[in-house]
Design an enzyme around this catalytic site. Sequence first.
Site, PDB file in Angstrom:
ATOM      1  NE  ARG A 170      -2.774   1.294   3.469  1.00 34.35           N
ATOM      2  CZ  ARG A 170      -3.718   1.445   4.417  1.00 34.35           C
ATOM      3  NH1 ARG A 170      -4.994   1.539   4.067  1.00 34.35           N
ATOM      4  NH2 ARG A 170      -3.390   1.470   5.690  1.00 34.35           N
ATOM      5  CG  ASP A 451      -5.031   2.979  10.944  1.00 29.96           C
ATOM      6  OD1 ASP A 451      -6.009   3.650  11.354  1.00 29.96           O
ATOM      7  OD2 ASP A 451      -5.099   2.248   9.932  1.00 29.96           O
TER       8      ASP A 451
END
EC number: 2.3.3.9
Length: 537
Positions: A170, A451
């Site tokens: 990613r 996150d």
Amino acid sequence: MTEHQGNADYEVKLSLQTILTAEQQEILSSEALQFVERLVQRFASRVPQLLSAREERQQKIDAGDLPDFLPDTMNIRNGNWRIQNIPTDLQDRRVEITGPVDRKMVINALNANVKVFMADFEDSFAPAWNEVLDGQRNLRDAVNDNISYTNPDNGKEYALNDDPAVLICRVRGLHLPEKHLLWQGEPIPGSLFDFALYFFLNYKQLLEKGSGPYFYLPKLQAYQEAAWWSDVFSFTEDEFGLQRGTIKATVLIETLPAVFEMDEILYSLKEHIVGLNCGRWDYIFSYIKTLRNHPDRILPDRQVVTMEKPFLNAYSRLLVRTCHHRGAFAMGGMAAFIPSKEPERNAWVLNKIQTDKSLEANNGHDGTWVAHPGLADTARAVFDEALGTRNNQLDISREDDAPITAAELLAPCDGERTEEGMRHNIRVAVQYIEAWITGNGCVPIYGLMEDAATAEISRASIWQWIKHGKSLSNGDVVTNALFEDMLDQEMVVLEQELGSERFQQGQYEEAAVLMSRLTTSDELVNFLTVSGYEYLA
């Protein structure tokens, strides 16, 4: 400027503060930098235009418009087309684990009882320069089956198993720059750098192993952004003499505007795309951010905004229906819980995972995400039962469902705004921001693997409550003054929880200042990570 060795005629230059070590020069070689330059020269100038289009759309929504399906792309939504193909090693993605690209994490994630590891340069990663290059090295070593790690504290050794998970990288979102490389005096897009380096270092070995250069694309808001990525992929394939469609991507549908353009995103990337993913936490953040001026669309405490809520369940079902109609995978979202050493708490966590993943499997998702190897078995058991002898659920069409409307996707969400919820938001956001600005983008806090997305929800919720003068369940009106008082009080709580030594050694005061600035600003700041990037070396 300090030029990369042998690259005096390059227009992509390392910034003055950057001196590459011999190991870093091995990763960012002359050839790799030349490829970065070619991509930047051809594609970087379009990124500001794409970001500007986001702002223009947001201004209309702020003025009273609501997101909707696009009338001028109805022919794409009604058309009879499908994506190109899905490679063999991506046909079964029933459980994927995600995490940052530090060496130990890469090994443990690839060894977990999962099908895919999404190695993350984005939401669970703080992109300090040395860590970015170390992460690329770690992925290169993993691809070459040449990765090991010895814990310096206890001597424990880590190495890859014989059958590791499939690797997907990613990259950073379009909004994030890479300040250590300049093009015509400006930082280049971090997304292009991450893509270029991972591709360049690994495509040959990946293809020789029967896999390929696979990517997750985050934060897209419009099909034009997907078309930009398709151009990047096609140019790269042509540059290296690869067949069209060699590079494959999964796109995270984690912004509210993008949910109305899923067909168009699939179509724009149809040669390269293999699926869409429910990036649920960022999607909740985007719901707040996009509808920030709409007082009837304000979310309650984030703890009660679960996938059972109508607007989120509609999002999940529409993603499944859209993807499967086009032959693409519909990936489920993140389980952010982490296992507990307390048996009673752990049983509760595993029950939560089972319930959450059962909802996704029953909706027709082809797989799901976990944040910790200790949850992989539970999530996998749910999908093993749902799939039976199948590798995926592409046969689940949901074609007989009633059409999902814009009203369903935008439906207000019930639930309370509580004092404890607000205080919890403050503590989570401050702790996460502190970790991020000190170089750690993935942090266990109160039993969840947090996150950037969950910190974004925390600060954006309070910002919106302040803007619209909303009341908490105890009757207190949320104001800047109330927030600042709570922030001061929760900093005392944090010092007690963490201990004075750890608190004083950290950057919690700096994090609180940034949290305050983000939460009390007149305009909602788009991404805390852009502000936080100033703190990273």
